[in-house]
Design an enzyme around this catalytic site. Structure first.
Site, mmCIF file in Angstrom:
data_model
loop_
_atom_site.group_PDB
_atom_site.id
_atom_site.type_symbol
_atom_site.label_atom_id
_atom_site.label_comp_id
_atom_site.label_asym_id
_atom_site.label_seq_id
_atom_site.Cartn_x
_atom_site.Cartn_y
_atom_site.Cartn_z
ATOM 1 N N HIS A 1 0.816 -1.221 0.000
ATOM 2 C CA HIS A 1 0.000 0.000 0.000
ATOM 3 C C HIS A 1 0.849 1.270 0.000
ATOM 4 O O HIS A 1 0.346 2.338 -0.303
ATOM 5 C CB HIS A 1 -0.990 -0.014 1.170
ATOM 6 C CG HIS A 1 -0.402 0.348 2.493
ATOM 7 N ND1 HIS A 1 -0.057 -0.587 3.447
ATOM 8 C CD2 HIS A 1 -0.114 1.543 3.042
ATOM 9 C CE1 HIS A 1 0.420 0.024 4.507
ATOM 10 N NE2 HIS A 1 0.393 1.325 4.301
ATOM 11 N N ASP B 1 -0.508 -7.536 1.523
ATOM 12 C CA ASP B 1 0.072 -6.196 1.564
ATOM 13 C C ASP B 1 1.594 -6.301 1.726
ATOM 14 O O ASP B 1 2.122 -6.090 2.815
ATOM 15 C CB ASP B 1 -0.568 -5.399 2.712
ATOM 16 C CG ASP B 1 -0.134 -3.940 2.707
ATOM 17 O OD1 ASP B 1 0.391 -3.477 1.669
ATOM 18 O OD2 ASP B 1 -0.319 -3.270 3.750
ATOM 19 N N GLY C 1 3.006 5.801 9.120
ATOM 20 C CA GLY C 1 4.413 6.057 8.820
ATOM 21 C C GLY C 1 5.311 4.883 9.160
ATOM 22 O O GLY C 1 6.474 4.843 8.775
HETATM 23 N N1 ARG Z 1 -1.046 2.036 7.445
HETATM 24 C C1 ARG Z 1 -0.105 2.653 8.299
HETATM 25 C C2 ARG Z 1 1.044 3.199 7.471
HETATM 26 O O1 ARG Z 1 0.872 3.275 6.286
HETATM 27 C C3 ARG Z 1 0.316 1.752 9.403
HETATM 28 C C4 ARG Z 1 -0.741 1.740 10.419
HETATM 29 C C5 ARG Z 1 -0.497 0.788 11.504
HETATM 30 N N2 ARG Z 1 -1.507 1.069 12.460
HETATM 31 C C6 ARG Z 1 -1.669 0.430 13.598
HETATM 32 N N3 ARG Z 1 -2.619 0.827 14.422
HETATM 33 N N4 ARG Z 1 -0.931 -0.566 13.921
HETATM 34 O O2 ARG Z 1 2.010 3.680 8.000
#
Ligand code: ARG
Length: 718
Positions: free
Chosen positions: A87, A139, A241
């Site tokens: 992603h 992913d 992040g």
């Molecule tokens: N999708 C987020 C990113 O692109 C990571 C999120 C992880 N979130 C969590 N609650 N563990 O950095």
């Protein structure tokens, strides 16, 4: 997760030290890896309780830059290959050009000159063909570097697990990254790589946790190829992040990458552990992509197969309950904090975490020396329930708008030593910005600032929260400006009935508003609007300050909403008009049904003059003592207009003189009165048999007995 969510920064948390790590880091494995030494890192002395990683601890961690800033993490798996999350590289379903990305290796702090770090261009990005969105899995991504990384103590590959590798549930592993340190709260300078210890959770446990009702309408299905890590109680997690970065577990002196940071719901929330891509599932896919690279990634055999089969589904799902906001009884608030500043009266605030007390900033602002708070914190003390000694204060942080904005009259005091949380002291729960306190919520007052003496009358008043629109209307009638309902709200209005009745007015408005959900208390509002004697009170909502509080404290108990029953529709604001008001300027209305003339006649045994209307109050509204004694009877037509149908008969709340028969006289006198054509107003049959049904004759005088005979239900505004 959408790219725009990936802020150029780092990671959440509070991380103790991995105790076992130092001794075992360099112990040799039984079996040699295939062609590349992997998963070794420098043993390092770490700071207990710290969350900054030590340089060299995670030498496979890379930072992926795009447009000049950090976007995602990744891990070095071979000199020319980096593993990350799909992603990170997708925009609207298409892969971004590899040439726009660069890989930073051997970085520790991302501030200033990146000593010892080096950069590689990306030659190609590969994503599984079946990847579409994070919630559907797969992913992961492989980045082929334009030229091999130069390996050294700060740059080394991690070991990859084979498909048969079993990571035991409950194992403590580590996630690393430069992501946000709280929701929407970027890692502060100097942007040092963060580490957090997370426990592997079984699929059933994770699914069970995610099935708990929560702030996001969840229908998340944990799929094969996904892995959860974290804690039911939340508080330690990855965040925006950190994506693409590794979750590694130590086995036999080597670090194996169990997961790739993929997604979550919020960060560090209760019952919402982070979801990772399970690397072992993708052994074949990874091998296929890197085929021919020399040396390729290492997939050492698992040093020691776990004894029991970790996949067995008999794990217990222990749902986490809120750790804040529990009080033995209303009024005995275990978070009540009294700040003692030499030379002034005690100031009341609330404990919001192990180390922080929230209180009005106005307690500490000296009117003379304008905005600058006093510096003599040494002499300050904080009294907390059940603590043998007063706490000392290390720091005072005022809200930046505190000195000019009543709604931001807040300060946070840090205690020198964190207190042990138990039944008391226990922190109050704070709402997230999106919290919606349902109209009808049960609320109480708690002392706030330099309030009344301890036994003031307010502390035990019970109140019911009013809808935002209603609140606005009530104040409008009193000539005061209370903002329109908003999201988040601009005001919270609890209706204190006892206070109405007592008829007295507190000039001292130093209270905070606590509201309860499922037995858990939230600090919902602070000090009421400077509204004098206006009723009900209106409070400034605390929820808008959630981000500031969590930014300063890094661990206040922001709790998810606990009640989710909105009813059929939310509060509509656009099409509403304020209802009419009564003698005190406070409109109060009750829903009633008009009874048929026959029933009315029977109930009152023929003593009523012709044309009298009898009404039946809707369930629960019969005893509304705030109803004025002579309310008008209004009915709403199907077109929505309100029609004055009756005037109260003196001394009764059930009997009304119908307006209809007086039409001629009213038109003559008023001239401009509007009468609906008779079909438009409620009608009731006249004539018919004059015999009273036997059960009614017995029940005379008790309208409740005839509930089943309602003619028409006329809802005014309840
Ligand atoms: N999708 C987020 C990113 O692109 C990571 C999120 C992880 N979130 C969590 N609650 N563990 O950095």
């Amino acid at each position: 997760m959408a790219r725009h969510l990936l802020l150029p920064v780092v990671m959440l948390v509070i991380s103790p030290i991995p105790g076992a790590f130092q001794d075992s880091a360099l112990s040799p494995t039984q079996e040699e890896p295939e062609d590349l030494d992997c998963g070794r890192s420098e043993p390092s002395a770490r700071i207990v309780g710290g969350s900054d990683a030590q340089p060299g601890t995670w030498p496979w961690q890379v930072s992926l830059h795009h447009g000049g800033g950090h976007i995602c993490g990744g891990s070095l798996i071979a000199p020319s290959w980096v593993l990350s999350a799909a992603h990170c590289f997708m925009t609207n379903g298409t892969l971004e050009p590899a040439a726009e990305w660069s890989v930073l290796l051997g970085v520790h702090s991302q501030d200033g000159p990146l000593d010892g770090a080096h950069t590689r261009a990306v030659a190609a990005i590969v994503v599984p063909v079946n990847y579409s969105q994070v919630e559907l899995g797969a992913d992961l991504a492989l980045l082929h570097l334009a030229s091999p990384a130069s390996l050294g103590p700060a740059v080394r590959p991690v070991c990859l697990p084979r498909a048969s590798h079993r990571f035991v549930h409950g194992t403590a592993c580590w996630a690393t990254g430069w992501g946000d340190v709280q929701e929407a709260d970027p890692l502060p300078l100097p942007w040092v790589l963060q580490e957090v210890e997370l426990r592997l959770l079984g699929e059933a446990t994770c699914q069970c946790l995610y099935s708990q009702p929560g702030p996001f309408n969840l229908t998340l299905q944990i799929l094969p190829g996904m892995l959860c890590a974290g804690y039911p109680e939340g508080r330690r997690d990855t965040c925006q992040g950190d994506s693409g970065g590794p979750l590694v577990c130590e086995e036999g002196g080597r670090w194996f990458q169990a997961g790739i940071t993929s997604f979550g719901f919020g960060c560090g929330r209760r019952n919402r552990p982070g979801v990772f891509t399970a690397v072992a599932t993708y052994e074949a896919w990874i091998r296929e992509q890197v085929m021919g690279s020399e040396p390729g990634p290492a997939f050492p055999t698992q040093p020691q197969k776990p004894q029991s089969d970790p996949q067995e589904p008999r794990e217990n799902c222990t749902i986490a309950l809120p750790e804040c906001g529990k009080a033995p009884r209303p009024g005995a608030w275990p978070w009540e904090a009294q700040v003692m500043v030499p030379g002034s009266r005690p100031c009341h605030g609330a404990l919001v975490s192990e180390s922080w007390v929230l209180a009005p900033a106005s307690c500490f602002l000296h009117p003379s020396s304008s905005d600058s708070p006093p510096r003599d914190l040494d002499a300050w003390r904080v009294l907390l329930p059940s603590r043998p000694r007063a706490e000392r204060v290390a720091r005072l942080v005022q809200h930046e708008n505190a000195s000019w904005d009543d709604a931001s009259d807040l300060a946070l005091l840090q205690l020198r030593t964190p207190v042990n949380l138990s039944a008391a002291p226990r922190p109050v729960c704070l709402p997230h910005p999106e919290h919606y306190f349902l109209p009808g919520s049960r609320c109480r007052l708690a002392r706030w600032g330099r309030g009344e003496p301890a036994l003031g009358p307010g502390a035990l008043l019970e109140a019911e929260l009013l809808g935002g629109w209603w609140c606005h209307c009530l104040y409008g009638r009193q000539g005061a400006a209370v903002p329109l309902p908003g999201d988040p709200p601009h005001a919270l209005c609890p209706a204190y009935q006892e206070e109405e009745e007592a008829g007295h007015c507190w000039n001292d408005s130093h209270w905070s508003l606590l509201c309860q959900e499922e037995g858990t208390w939230f600090l919902a509002g602070i000090r009421d609007f400077p509204s004098g004697c206006l009723r009900p009170r209106a409070f400034f909502p605390v929820q808008t300050h959630g981000p500031w509080i969590s930014h300063v404290t890094r661990g206040a108990y922001l709790e998810d909403q606990l009640t989710w029953d909105w009813g059929p529709d939310g509060e509509e604001t656009e099409t509403q008009t304020c209802p009419p008001h009564t003698q005190h300027g406070v409109p109060v209305a009750a829903a009633v049904s008009i009874l048929t003339p026959r029933i009315c006649h029977c109930l009152y045994q023929g003593i009523l003059p012709p044309g009298t209307l009898c009404v039946l109050y809707a369930e629960g509204q019969e005893n509304r003592c705030e109803m004025t004694s002579a309310p008008p009877l209004l009915c709403q037509t199907t077109e929505g207009s309100w029609v004055l149908v009756g005037m109260a008969v003196q001394g009764s709340r059930e009997l009304f003189a119908a307006i209809g028969p007086e039409e001629a006289w009213i038109s003559q006198t008023v001239g401009e009165a509007h009468f609906l054509p008779s079909s438009g107003s409620p009608h009731w049959p006249t004539g018919g048999s004059n015999l009273c049904p036997p059960e009614l004759a017995k029940a005379s005088g008790s309208p409740r007995a005839v509930h089943f005979l309602l003619l028409l239900t006329l809802l005014i505004q309840s």
